[in-house]
Design a protein around this motif. Structure first.
Motif, PDB file in Angstrom:
ATOM      1  N   ASP A   1      34.363  45.768  43.392  1.00  0.00           N
ATOM      2  CA  ASP A   1      34.068  44.482  42.767  1.00  0.00           C
ATOM      3  C   ASP A   1      32.545  44.343  42.779  1.00  0.00           C
ATOM      4  O   ASP A   1      31.857  45.005  43.565  1.00  0.00           O
ATOM      5  CB  ASP A   1      34.735  43.380  43.601  1.00  0.00           C
ATOM      6  N   ILE A   2      31.999  43.479  41.917  1.00  0.00           N
ATOM      7  CA  ILE A   2      30.540  43.338  41.861  1.00  0.00           C
ATOM      8  C   ILE A   2      30.050  42.078  42.587  1.00  0.00           C
ATOM      9  O   ILE A   2      29.429  42.174  43.654  1.00  0.00           O
ATOM     10  CB  ILE A   2      30.031  43.342  40.389  1.00  0.00           C
ATOM     11  N   ASP A   3      30.382  40.895  42.030  1.00  0.00           N
ATOM     12  CA  ASP A   3      29.844  39.656  42.639  1.00  0.00           C
ATOM     13  C   ASP A   3      30.457  39.423  44.024  1.00  0.00           C
ATOM     14  O   ASP A   3      31.663  39.345  44.156  1.00  0.00           O
ATOM     15  CB  ASP A   3      30.151  38.453  41.736  1.00  0.00           C
TER      16      ASP A   3
ATOM     17  N   THR B   1      34.986  44.189  37.624  1.00  0.00           N
ATOM     18  CA  THR B   1      34.488  42.828  37.819  1.00  0.00           C
ATOM     19  C   THR B   1      35.155  41.821  36.890  1.00  0.00           C
ATOM     20  O   THR B   1      35.547  42.174  35.769  1.00  0.00           O
ATOM     21  CB  THR B   1      32.970  42.764  37.560  1.00  0.00           C
ATOM     22  N   ASN B   2      35.291  40.581  37.361  1.00  0.00           N
ATOM     23  CA  ASN B   2      35.750  39.484  36.487  1.00  0.00           C
ATOM     24  C   ASN B   2      34.558  38.865  35.773  1.00  0.00           C
ATOM     25  O   ASN B   2      34.684  37.874  35.070  1.00  0.00           O
ATOM     26  CB  ASN B   2      36.490  38.417  37.301  1.00  0.00           C
ATOM     27  N   GLY B   3      33.387  39.469  35.988  1.00  0.00           N
ATOM     28  CA  GLY B   3      32.190  38.984  35.307  1.00  0.00           C
ATOM     29  C   GLY B   3      32.112  39.557  33.899  1.00  0.00           C
ATOM     30  O   GLY B   3      32.965  40.336  33.475  1.00  0.00           O
TER      31      GLY B   3
ATOM     32  N   ASP C   1      32.143  32.476  31.484  1.00  0.00           N
ATOM     33  CA  ASP C   1      32.127  31.045  31.810  1.00  0.00           C
ATOM     34  C   ASP C   1      31.430  30.235  30.718  1.00  0.00           C
ATOM     35  O   ASP C   1      30.270  30.517  30.404  1.00  0.00           O
ATOM     36  CB  ASP C   1      31.372  30.832  33.129  1.00  0.00           C
TER      37      ASP C   1
ATOM     38  N   ASN D   1      39.246  35.629  32.821  1.00  0.00           N
ATOM     39  CA  ASN D   1      38.904  35.679  34.251  1.00  0.00           C
ATOM     40  C   ASN D   1      39.467  34.436  34.931  1.00  0.00           C
ATOM     41  O   ASN D   1      39.009  33.333  34.653  1.00  0.00           O
ATOM     42  CB  ASN D   1      37.368  35.728  34.381  1.00  0.00           C
TER      43      ASN D   1
ATOM     44  N   ASP E   1      39.226  33.455  37.999  1.00  0.00           N
ATOM     45  CA  ASP E   1      38.586  33.076  39.274  1.00  0.00           C
ATOM     46  C   ASP E   1      38.294  31.582  39.347  1.00  0.00           C
ATOM     47  O   ASP E   1      37.503  31.056  38.574  1.00  0.00           O
ATOM     48  CB  ASP E   1      37.266  33.833  39.461  1.00  0.00           C
TER      49      ASP E   1
ATOM     50  N   TRP F   1      33.723  31.839  42.795  1.00  0.00           N
ATOM     51  CA  TRP F   1      33.050  33.145  42.876  1.00  0.00           C
ATOM     52  C   TRP F   1      31.790  32.991  43.707  1.00  0.00           C
ATOM     53  O   TRP F   1      31.317  31.881  43.946  1.00  0.00           O
ATOM     54  CB  TRP F   1      32.760  33.718  41.493  1.00  0.00           C
TER      55      TRP F   1
ATOM     56  N   LYS G   1      41.172  40.257  36.961  1.00  0.00           N
ATOM     57  CA  LYS G   1      41.843  40.442  38.264  1.00  0.00           C
ATOM     58  C   LYS G   1      42.419  39.100  38.659  1.00  0.00           C
ATOM     59  O   LYS G   1      41.759  38.077  38.470  1.00  0.00           O
ATOM     60  CB  LYS G   1      40.806  40.878  39.320  1.00  0.00           C
TER      61      LYS G   1
ATOM     62  N   ASP H   1      35.731  40.758  47.400  1.00  0.00           N
ATOM     63  CA  ASP H   1      35.364  39.624  48.268  1.00  0.00           C
ATOM     64  C   ASP H   1      36.278  38.433  48.052  1.00  0.00           C
ATOM     65  O   ASP H   1      36.151  37.424  48.757  1.00  0.00           O
ATOM     66  CB  ASP H   1      33.904  39.192  47.994  1.00  0.00           C
TER      67      ASP H   1
END
Ligand code: G3P
Ligand code: MG
Length: 376
Positions: free
Chosen positions: A22-24, A55-57, A183, A234, A236, A239, A281, A318
Motif C-alpha cells: 500500500d502507499i499512503d 493503492t486506493n489513491g 476525492d 475507493n 476508504d 486515510w 481495496k 495501514d
C-alpha cells in the motif's frame, strides 16, 4: 536495468513469493517518505522478489504517479508496478465487468485536482469526458455556491459536447456512465451533478424522470429510467495524510452522497444497483486486477511463462478496512495465498484492529524482516 526497476531480472530460481505494498500510510504520508520504506523496496529489488504498489489513491496517470514515487523514494520503478484506485476502469473503454464499451460514449469523471482525472481517462482511451467543472463553467446556476471557485474552474474547464437544453432532450447532453476517479474537491457541486443525473430521464442532464418521486414506486420513490451507472473507485472512509489524525477519504464523499440520496428518494442507495461500490481495496475486482498485473510483470521480466507459481503474496497495509480486509478475503484464481501485514505508520495506530491481520509490525522494514526471505 530491470532489476533496479522494482521487478526481478532473470534469476536461476524465480522467487515464489511476492509483495503488494500500500502507499499512503506505508510508503508515504502525503508526499513525505516514511522511514524505512525505500530500503524495504530496495531489499526486494536486490533479492529479485517481485512487488506491486496497490493503492486506493489516484488522480494522476500511473506513469506520472510512479515517476513521483520513484523520485521521492530515490528508487527506479517500472510504471506497470502500480495499481491505483481507477486503474481497473481502463478496461471499460472496450467493455469490462458486464458493462458495454464506453470508448465513444460520453462519461462524467469527478474528483481530483483540476482536470487531472479527465486527462487520466483520456489516456485510458475514453474519447468524450466531461467534468463537473465543465458543467459549472457553462451553467454556473447548476450549483449556486461554487461561484467562489469560478476562477479555479475557468483554468481547466472545456466547452460541453452538447448544451443542457431540457426543451430539446435529443440535442441535450447525455451521460452514459459516471466515475469518481479520486476525492472530489468540491463535494457540493459533484454531489449535485451526480444526483441530477441519477434522477434524470436517460442520463440527459437537465431532465427529471417523471417516474421519480412517486411513493408507489419501488425503492420508495426511485425508478430507473435509463440513467447511467455511478462507479466509485475507493471506499476508504479514512486515510493517512500528513495531518497526525486520519482524514476522510473518497468513502466519506460516498457516505455524504448516499445520505443525500436517501433523503431525496426516501430509499437507501444500496437498493439502487446503478450505484456501484465494487472497485478499490478491499474489493475482489481490484485484488484480481492487481494479481494479474503482478503475474504479467513477473512473466515479462523473467521472460518466461513457465515459472513456478507465486505461492504467497504479502500485502503490507495501514488500513484494516481496506488493505487487511481485502487481502484476508481475496481468493486467488492462481492459487496464491495473500498474507496480510498491518503496519503502525498510518490509519491503524494500536489497539484491536477492526479486521485482524496475519501479522502486525511497526513499519515496512519490519514487514520485510517478518518474512523469511531466502537470499537468492
Ligand atoms: O486517497 C488515497 C487514500 O484513500 C488511501 O490510499 O495508498 O492508503 O490505499 P492508500
Ligand atoms: Mg494506506
Amino acid at each position: 536495468s530491470n532489476s533496479r526497476r522494482g521487478l526481478q531480472t532473470s534469476t536461476a530460481q524465480a522467487s515464489d513469493i511476492a509483495f503488494a505494498f500500500d502507499i499512503d500510510g506505508v510508503l508515504l504520508r502525503s508526499s513525505k517518505p516514511i522511514p524505512g520504506a525505500a530500503d524495504a523496496l530496495r531489499t526486494l529489488q536486490d533479492r529479485g522478489i517481485p512487488f506491486i504498489l496497490l493503492t486506493n489513491g489516484g488522480g494522476k496517470h500511473e506513469t506520472e504517479r510512479v515517476a513521483e514515487i520513484g523520485q521521492k523514494l530515490q528508487i527506479d520503478l517500472d510504471p506497470s508496478v502500480i495499481i491505483q484506485s481507477h486503474s481497473p476502469f481502463a478496461g471499460l473503454v472496450h467493455g469490462a465487468f458486464g458493462q458495454e464499451a464506453l470508448e465513444n460514449k460520453c462519461i462524467l469523471v469527478a474528483g481530483g485536482d483540476g482536470d487531472g482525472c479527465r486527462q487520466v481517462a483520456e489516456k485510458y482511451g475514453f474519447k468524450s469526458v466531461v467534468t463537473p467543472g465543465d458543467l459549472f463553467n457553462a451553467y454556473p446556476g447548476i450549483w449556486p455556491f461554487s461561484k467562489v471557485f469560478k476562477d479555479y474552474y475557468k483554468t481547466f474547464a472545456r466547452p460541453l459536447p452538447k448544451p443542457i437544453d431540457p426543451s430539446d432532450p435529443s440535442n441535450s447532453l447525455k451521460i452514459d456512465a459516471m466515475f469518481v476517479f479520486n476525492d472530489p474537491r468540491d463535494w457540493g457541486l459533484d454531489a449535485q451533478v451526480i444526483v441530477d443525473i441519477l434522477l434524470s430521464s436517460q442520463g440527459i442532464i437537465g431532465t427529471i424522470s417523471d417516474k421519480n418521486g412517486k411513493s408507489d414506486l419501488p425503492n420508495r420513490g426511485y425508478q430507473q429510467d435509463g440513467q447511467p451507472p455511478l462507479y466509485f473507485s475507493n471506499p476508504d472512509l479514512w486515510w493517512a495524510a500528513s495531518y497526525h489524525l486520519p482524514r476522510l477519504g473518497q468513502g466519506g464523499f460516498r457516505e455524504a452522497l448516499e445520505g443525500i440520496w436517501a433523503a431525496v428518494t426516501g430509499g437507501p442507495a444500496q437498493d439502487v444497483e446503478l450505484i456501484k461500490t465494487v472497485v478499490g481495496k478491499p474489493y475482489t475486482l481490484t485484488y484480481r486486477f492487481a494479481e494479474n498485473q503482478l503475474l504479467r510483470n513477473r512473466a515479462r521480466i523473467l521472460n518466461s511463462s513457465s515459472l513456478p507459481p507465486v505461492r504467497k503474496v504479502f500485502m503490507v497495509g495501514d488500513n484494516p478496512e481496506s488493505d487487511i480486509r481485502g487481502a484476508n478475503s481475496y481468493k486467488s484464481e492462481h492459487g496464491s495465498d495473500w498474507h496480510s501485514i498491518l503496519v503502525r505508520t498510518g490509519v491503524y495506530n494500536g489497539g484491536q484492529p477492526s479486521c485482524p491481520p496475519k501479522t502486525i509490525v511497526d513499519d515496512s522494514t519490519q514487514a520485510i524482516l517478518s518474512v523469511s526471505i531466502r537470499r537468492r
